[in-house]
Design an enzyme around this catalytic site. Structure first.
Site, PDB file in Angstrom:
ATOM      1  N   CYS A  94      49.236  53.890  -2.676  1.00 14.60           N
ATOM      2  CA  CYS A  94      50.387  54.694  -3.106  1.00 14.60           C
ATOM      3  C   CYS A  94      51.730  54.172  -2.576  1.00 14.60           C
ATOM      4  O   CYS A  94      52.183  53.119  -3.008  1.00 14.60           O
ATOM      5  CB  CYS A  94      50.123  56.150  -2.742  1.00 14.60           C
ATOM      6  SG  CYS A  94      51.085  57.313  -3.721  1.00 14.60           S
ATOM      7  N   HIS A 194      44.304  57.988  -3.409  1.00 17.28           N
ATOM      8  CA  HIS A 194      43.963  58.518  -2.092  1.00 17.28           C
ATOM      9  C   HIS A 194      42.545  59.078  -2.229  1.00 17.28           C
ATOM     10  O   HIS A 194      41.859  58.844  -3.204  1.00 17.28           O
ATOM     11  CB  HIS A 194      44.901  59.674  -1.713  1.00 17.28           C
ATOM     12  CG  HIS A 194      46.334  59.319  -1.656  1.00 17.28           C
ATOM     13  ND1 HIS A 194      46.920  58.752  -0.551  1.00 17.28           N
ATOM     14  CD2 HIS A 194      47.341  59.468  -2.555  1.00 17.28           C
ATOM     15  CE1 HIS A 194      48.215  58.579  -0.776  1.00 17.28           C
ATOM     16  NE2 HIS A 194      48.493  58.997  -1.979  1.00 17.28           N
TER      17      HIS A 194
END
Ligand code: GLN
Length: 253
Positions: A94, A194
């Site tokens: 990310c 994630h």
């Protein structure tokens, strides 16, 4: 055999349990009989590219990203690129992934420079891409799926020199437009997933460890098989939940 893992900016870049990736790498390597050393690489600390087998950076918001963008430019970026060119393994999630590309332009039009490891750039979008994601991958030569949880507003676009990690079967991926997720360059992987991603995708954990061992100890190294029953159940549970909602893009899995 031994692997040295560098955890970049552990105190700043760690959301949705990104640290779990370090735990998964450590445990699965140890279960396979590989010695593991984890070193934190904080702001201001230099790294010798030859010393590290695996580098990991997690996600973070714009404030943390601006701190690490500066450190990447001034302190660590060159060494990370050198390590990857030499075959080191990198996993970036990310906010960390965004800064390994060319730049991230925030919602305030601030351009945070990246290190250009990936031919990719990111611009803040006006909606959040949030939820479970399933991605189909074939970069190991076998068809596999990755499951994870994404939460980003940044939209990442890949240039011609980058290839994606895979195709989005559910979720948003790089930009919610082109149907692709993540970036791969040599043994470096950038992703929005994630989850943490590695505990739910043991095949990727093992692939990263095996790639790191092959660079150091030779191409014929094979990682001894380690039970992944629990991890695979977690993986399948995410897929079953999404299929149960009738939300998967393809009936192929
Ligand atoms: N600030 C970035 C975005 O929202 C990264 C967020 C994150 O790492 N979860 O796009």
């Amino acid at each position: 055999m031994k692997v040295v893992i560098g955890h970049l900016y552990a105190d700043l870049m760690n959301i949705y349990g990104d640290r779990g990736n370090i735990i998964a790498l450590t445990r699965r390597a140890q279960w396979a009989g590989v010695e593991v050393e984890v070193r934190n690489l904080a702001l201001g600390q230099t790294l010798d590219p030859r010393e590290y087998d695996i580098l990991f950076v997690g996600g973070g918001q714009d404030r943390e990203q601006s701190l690490i963008a500066d450190d990447l430019q001034k302190v660590k970026g060159g060494s990370i690129v050198e390590a990857v060119e030499d075959g080191a393994v990198v996993l970036a999630v990310c906010g960390g992934y965004q800064l390994l590309g060319k730049y991230f332009k925030t919602g305030e039009d601030v351009v945070l420079p990246g290190i250009g490891l990936f031919d990719a750039w990111t611009v803040a979008g006006n909606r959040r891409c949030i939820g479970d994601a399933v991605v189909e991958c074939s970069f190991t030569g076998e068809r596999r799926t990755l499951v994870g949880f994404e939460n980003h507003s940044g939209k990442t676009y890949l240039g011609p020199a980058a290839r994606p990690i895979g195709k989005v079967l559910h979720g948003f991926g790089n930009n919610a437009e082109d149907g692709f997720e993540g970036a791969v360059y040599k043994n470096a992987y950038g992703t929005y997933l994630h989850g943490s991603i590695l505990p739910k995708n043991a095949w990727l954990t093992d692939h990263l460890i095996a790639s790191a061992l092959r660079r150091r100890y030779g191409q014929n190294i094979v990682l001894p098989p380690v039970d992944a029953g629990l991890e695979e159940r977690a993986h399948r549970a995410v897929i079953a939940r999404i299929r149960g909602r009738g939300k998967m893009n393809t009936g192929a899995i």
